[in-house]
Design a protein around this motif. Structure first.
Motif, mmCIF file in Angstrom:
data_model
loop_
_atom_site.group_PDB
_atom_site.id
_atom_site.type_symbol
_atom_site.label_atom_id
_atom_site.label_comp_id
_atom_site.label_asym_id
_atom_site.label_seq_id
_atom_site.Cartn_x
_atom_site.Cartn_y
_atom_site.Cartn_z
ATOM 1 N N LEU A 10 3.040 77.798 46.252
ATOM 2 C CA LEU A 10 2.926 76.779 45.217
ATOM 3 C C LEU A 10 2.096 75.604 45.738
ATOM 4 O O LEU A 10 2.352 75.080 46.825
ATOM 5 C CB LEU A 10 4.308 76.291 44.791
ATOM 6 C CG LEU A 10 5.158 77.258 43.960
ATOM 7 C CD1 LEU A 10 6.511 76.632 43.658
ATOM 8 C CD2 LEU A 10 4.454 77.634 42.660
ATOM 9 N N TYR A 11 1.127 75.209 44.948
ATOM 10 C CA TYR A 11 0.260 74.088 45.296
ATOM 11 C C TYR A 11 0.492 72.938 44.327
ATOM 12 O O TYR A 11 0.647 73.149 43.116
ATOM 13 C CB TYR A 11 -1.211 74.506 45.253
ATOM 14 C CG TYR A 11 -1.606 75.466 46.353
ATOM 15 C CD1 TYR A 11 -2.216 75.007 47.518
ATOM 16 C CD2 TYR A 11 -1.367 76.831 46.224
ATOM 17 C CE1 TYR A 11 -2.584 75.889 48.526
ATOM 18 C CE2 TYR A 11 -1.726 77.718 47.230
ATOM 19 C CZ TYR A 11 -2.333 77.241 48.379
ATOM 20 O OH TYR A 11 -2.685 78.114 49.380
ATOM 21 N N VAL A 12 0.494 71.727 44.851
ATOM 22 C CA VAL A 12 0.621 70.520 44.039
ATOM 23 C C VAL A 12 -0.722 69.810 44.049
ATOM 24 O O VAL A 12 -1.256 69.479 45.106
ATOM 25 C CB VAL A 12 1.713 69.578 44.585
ATOM 26 C CG1 VAL A 12 1.774 68.301 43.751
ATOM 27 C CG2 VAL A 12 3.074 70.276 44.575
ATOM 28 N N GLU A 40 6.674 73.337 49.880
ATOM 29 C CA GLU A 40 7.589 74.176 50.654
ATOM 30 C C GLU A 40 8.881 73.417 50.907
ATOM 31 O O GLU A 40 8.853 72.270 51.363
ATOM 32 C CB GLU A 40 6.959 74.571 51.993
ATOM 33 C CG GLU A 40 5.739 75.470 51.880
ATOM 34 C CD GLU A 40 5.156 75.821 53.237
ATOM 35 O OE1 GLU A 40 5.006 77.016 53.527
ATOM 36 O OE2 GLU A 40 4.860 74.886 54.024
ATOM 37 N N ASP A 41 10.008 74.063 50.604
ATOM 38 C CA ASP A 41 11.325 73.447 50.829
ATOM 39 C C ASP A 41 11.406 72.054 50.205
ATOM 40 O O ASP A 41 11.887 71.088 50.833
ATOM 41 C CB ASP A 41 11.626 73.361 52.337
ATOM 42 C CG ASP A 41 11.692 74.728 52.991
ATOM 43 O OD1 ASP A 41 12.150 75.667 52.316
ATOM 44 O OD2 ASP A 41 11.275 74.856 54.156
ATOM 45 N N ASP A 46 0.619 69.894 54.364
ATOM 46 C CA ASP A 46 -0.818 70.195 54.460
ATOM 47 C C ASP A 46 -1.605 69.552 53.333
ATOM 48 O O ASP A 46 -2.565 70.134 52.793
ATOM 49 C CB ASP A 46 -1.057 71.711 54.451
ATOM 50 C CG ASP A 46 -0.444 72.404 55.655
ATOM 51 O OD1 ASP A 46 -0.366 71.761 56.717
ATOM 52 O OD2 ASP A 46 -0.041 73.558 55.532
ATOM 53 N N SER A 47 -1.224 68.318 52.967
ATOM 54 C CA SER A 47 -1.909 67.625 51.886
ATOM 55 C C SER A 47 -3.292 67.173 52.342
ATOM 56 O O SER A 47 -3.459 66.648 53.447
ATOM 57 C CB SER A 47 -1.085 66.417 51.443
ATOM 58 O OG SER A 47 -1.659 65.804 50.316
ATOM 59 N N ASP A 75 -9.343 79.798 46.483
ATOM 60 C CA ASP A 75 -8.537 81.014 46.631
ATOM 61 C C ASP A 75 -7.416 80.871 47.650
ATOM 62 O O ASP A 75 -6.800 81.864 48.046
ATOM 63 C CB ASP A 75 -9.432 82.196 47.003
ATOM 64 C CG ASP A 75 -10.118 82.012 48.358
ATOM 65 O OD1 ASP A 75 -9.875 80.994 49.042
ATOM 66 O OD2 ASP A 75 -10.909 82.897 48.732
ATOM 67 N N GLY A 76 -7.131 79.648 48.049
ATOM 68 C CA GLY A 76 -6.104 79.401 49.055
ATOM 69 C C GLY A 76 -6.667 79.201 50.445
ATOM 70 O O GLY A 76 -5.970 78.719 51.340
ATOM 71 N N VAL A 77 -7.934 79.575 50.625
ATOM 72 C CA VAL A 77 -8.588 79.429 51.930
ATOM 73 C C VAL A 77 -9.821 78.540 51.818
ATOM 74 O O VAL A 77 -9.999 77.588 52.578
ATOM 75 C CB VAL A 77 -8.990 80.800 52.513
ATOM 76 C CG1 VAL A 77 -9.713 80.627 53.847
ATOM 77 C CG2 VAL A 77 -7.754 81.684 52.680
#
Length: 217
Positions: A10-12, A40-41, A46-47, A75-77
């Motif tokens: 999940l990305y914010v 996460e949690d 990693d903002s 794409d997440g990378v």
């Protein structure tokens, strides 16, 4: 803030105001800052700062960012940006198997283009939408069960029209007040309606099997 998912992560994505270096004596305007982080949690990690954008859509395990003259795919990378004249001001988009439907303003007129790889197809917009210039900035668009859904509010009415690849089918408008947000999965469209007032509340209406449910708070 927006939430998007890529490969079960999940990305914010947030848009913040940066007041750094400002004072009452300063004539500078605050700057917008766009951030992307992983949820996460119940914490954002990693903002990092990302390039500005006007809107985004999430699908195919990617996040698509749109701005005037470009779209960017994450794409997440890594992010890959594509420049195109097919996207004008204030773009919004919908992902489909046929490509990206992008609605934007070009030369002060609304234009709907279908972008797939290097091919661009112009889609004529319905006359009902073109003739109603009041609330185009509140237009909602999504892809659902093989059709493109376009909706917009006007005079406390919510207008609906669908595009099947050949023509538009305009539905009867429904009563509307406040602001709306629409999302869809494979089976349903979810319409969230925020009613403004002394005690604001949010109602949910679900579209399934060709019919709308009664609103629920």
């Amino acid at each position: 803030k927006n939430i998007a998912s890529i490969n079960d992560k999940l990305y914010v994505i947030s848009r913040e105001i940066d007041f750094t270096g400002l004072s009452f004596e300063s004539k500078k305007e605050p700057k917008e800052k766009f951030m992307l982080g992983i949820l996460e949690d119940k914490k954002i990690s990693d903002s990092k700062k990302i390039k500005p954008f006007h809107s985004l859509v999430n699908g195919n395990n990617k996040i698509y960012f749109f701005g005037e003259g470009y779209y960017r795919v994450f794409d997440g990378v890594q992010s890959v940006e594509t420049q195109t004249k097919a996207i004008g001001k204030r773009p919004r988009a919908a992902i489909s198997p046929e490509g990206l439907f992008v609605l934007s303003e070009i030369k002060n007129n609304p234009v709907l283009n279908l972008i797939k790889d290097d091919e661009i197809s112009s889609i004529p917009l319905p006359e009902e939408y073109l003739s109603d210039k009041k609330n185009r900035c509140s237009t909602q668009m999504l892809w659902f069960q093989g059709k493109l859904y376009l909706s917009w509010p006007s005079d406390e009415q919510l207008y609906w029209t669908t595009y099947d690849g050949k023509e538009w089918d305009v539905s009867d408008p429904s009563e509307y007040q406040g602001s709306i947000k629409m999302i869809a999965d494979d089976k349903r469209i979810y319409l969230f309606n925020e009613h403004h007032g002394e005690l604001p509340d949010i109602s949910l209406t679900i579209y399934e099997d060709g019919a709308w449910s009664e609103p629920k708070d």
